[in-house]
Design an enzyme around this catalytic site. Structure first.
Site, PDB file in Angstrom:
ATOM      1  CD  GLN A 177       9.530  -5.048  11.564  1.00  0.00           C
ATOM      2  OE1 GLN A 177       9.146  -6.153  11.720  1.00  0.00           O
ATOM      3  NE2 GLN A 177       9.426  -4.402  10.567  1.00  0.00           N
ATOM      4  CG  HIS A 212      -0.256  -0.300   2.480  1.00  0.00           C
ATOM      5  ND1 HIS A 212       0.533   0.571   3.213  1.00  0.00           N
ATOM      6  CD2 HIS A 212      -0.253  -1.350   3.329  1.00  0.00           C
ATOM      7  CE1 HIS A 212       0.987   0.059   4.141  1.00  0.00           C
ATOM      8  NE2 HIS A 212       0.656  -1.180   4.410  1.00  0.00           N
ATOM      9  CG  HIS A 214       4.341  -1.939   1.957  1.00  0.00           C
ATOM     10  ND1 HIS A 214       2.953  -2.064   2.024  1.00  0.00           N
ATOM     11  CD2 HIS A 214       5.004  -2.581   2.969  1.00  0.00           C
ATOM     12  CE1 HIS A 214       2.875  -3.065   3.076  1.00  0.00           C
ATOM     13  NE2 HIS A 214       4.120  -3.355   3.346  1.00  0.00           N
TER      14      HIS A 214
HETATM   15  O1  PAF Z   1       7.387  -5.285   8.656  1.00  0.00           O
HETATM   16  C1  PAF Z   1       7.343  -6.310   7.949  1.00  0.00           C
HETATM   17  O2  PAF Z   1       6.532  -6.512   6.960  1.00  0.00           O
HETATM   18  C2  PAF Z   1       7.911  -7.650   8.266  1.00  0.00           C
HETATM   19  O3  PAF Z   1       8.040  -7.855   9.905  1.00  0.00           O
HETATM   20  C3  PAF Z   1       9.314  -7.904   7.990  1.00  0.00           C
HETATM   21  C4  PAF Z   1      10.206  -6.798   8.383  1.00  0.00           C
HETATM   22  C5  PAF Z   1       9.084  -7.792   6.229  1.00  0.00           C
HETATM   23  C6  PAF Z   1       9.837  -9.143   8.223  1.00  0.00           C
HETATM   24  O4  PAF Z   1       9.050 -10.266   7.830  1.00  0.00           O
END
Ligand code: PAF
Length: 283
Positions: free
Chosen positions: A155, A34, A37
């Protein structure tokens, strides 16, 4: 844009670019792309001369009661969007390419401490799954730079720590969160919201902004700010997992002297679990 499904094909292509002295940028994703990204992809284009995107729904980061089987998969549309964005190589492996011995038995990477707090407390094993697959993808692609969204702030913090701890020669770039006009952070999981839930969803960002305003005004009663946000979300109809003020660099407890703070929250509504955060720079 080339689309490949094997590790060998990615390595062959990246080696060719490397031999030409080109800088390679990488955006790992789980697909269902989307606008959020697309901002990662724009950042990748600014940081590299060739860019690789991966599309892989990673089973290791889904808990037994989570949405692995139902996670939205739109490979043809993703391919179209990436090609349009000027992506050089799309890597779309299947699960056996990444986990030839099965995800359960695979070697794991854990970033202790950071992966057990906040979201890690509510999603046991989640960050272990993320750091493991990202480490594997980094070894496959060997990029110069990799881009992650600030929307997944914990993350991003964990990946930065992993890269430092494992001496990986990769620059990690954080890309700002992209929001709908009403403030809701973009996420593939927003499609789980009913119309009524979608109408409520911007309250998450509003609660974060109200907390940020208190911090910017010099309020250091972090417990009261956290309680205020948690209660606001509860009374709006969410089941909040947490609403926390932390130091932005290492997610440790906030202190009055810390120049950069981050407010992070996760809240459930219906079938969706939404996360968001706002960073606050003081002084
Ligand atoms: O953020 C994400 O979409 C996922 O956690 C990633 C970094 C692609 C790892 O699978």
């Amino acid at each position: 844009m080339d689309t490949v499904t094997t590790i060998a094909a990615v390595r062959a292509q990246v080696q060719r670019w490397r031999s030409e002295g080109l800088r390679v940028a990488f955006v790992p994703t789980m697909g269902n792309l989307h606008e959020g990204h697309m901002s990662l992809i724009e950042a990748a284009r600014r940081h590299g001369e060739r860019f690789v995107a991966s599309i892989f729904v990673n089973p290791m980061q889904f808990g037994p009661n989570e949405d692995f089987a139902h996670y939205p998969r739109t490979p043809r549309e993703d391919e179209r969007m990436l090609a349009q964005a000027g992506c050089s190589l799309m890597f779309m492996p299947d699960v056996t390419e990444i986990y030839p011995n099965g995800a359960e038995r695979a070697t794991r990477i854990e970033v202790p401490g950071l992966s057990r707090i906040l979201d890690g407390e509510f999603r046991p094993g989640f960050f272990e799954g993320v750091s493991t697959v990202v480490a594997k993808l980094f070894h496959i692609v060997e990029p110069d730079v990799a881009v992650f969204g600030e929307k997944d702030f914990q993350q991003l913090t964990i990946i930065r720590r992993m890269v430092a701890d494992l001496c990986m020669p990769i620059e990690i770039v954080g890309a700002p969160t992209v929001r709908d006009a009403d403030g809701l952070a973009m996420s593939s999981r927003n499609q789980y919201l009913t119309a009524a839930e979608r109408a409520l969803a911007p309250r998450i960002y509003q609660a974060l902004q109200a907390a940020a305003a208190r911090l910017k005004a010099g309020d250091v009663d972090f417990a009261s700010i956290e309680r205020g946000g948690f209660e606001k979300l509860g009374s709006a109809g969410f089941q909040p997992d947490y609403f926390c003020v932390r130091k932005a660099d290492d997610l440790a407890a906030a202190t009055a002297a810390a120049p950069e703070l981050v407010i992070l929250t996760a809240a459930r509504i219906g079938k969706a679990r939404l996360i968001d955060n706002v960073q606050v720079r003081r002084g």
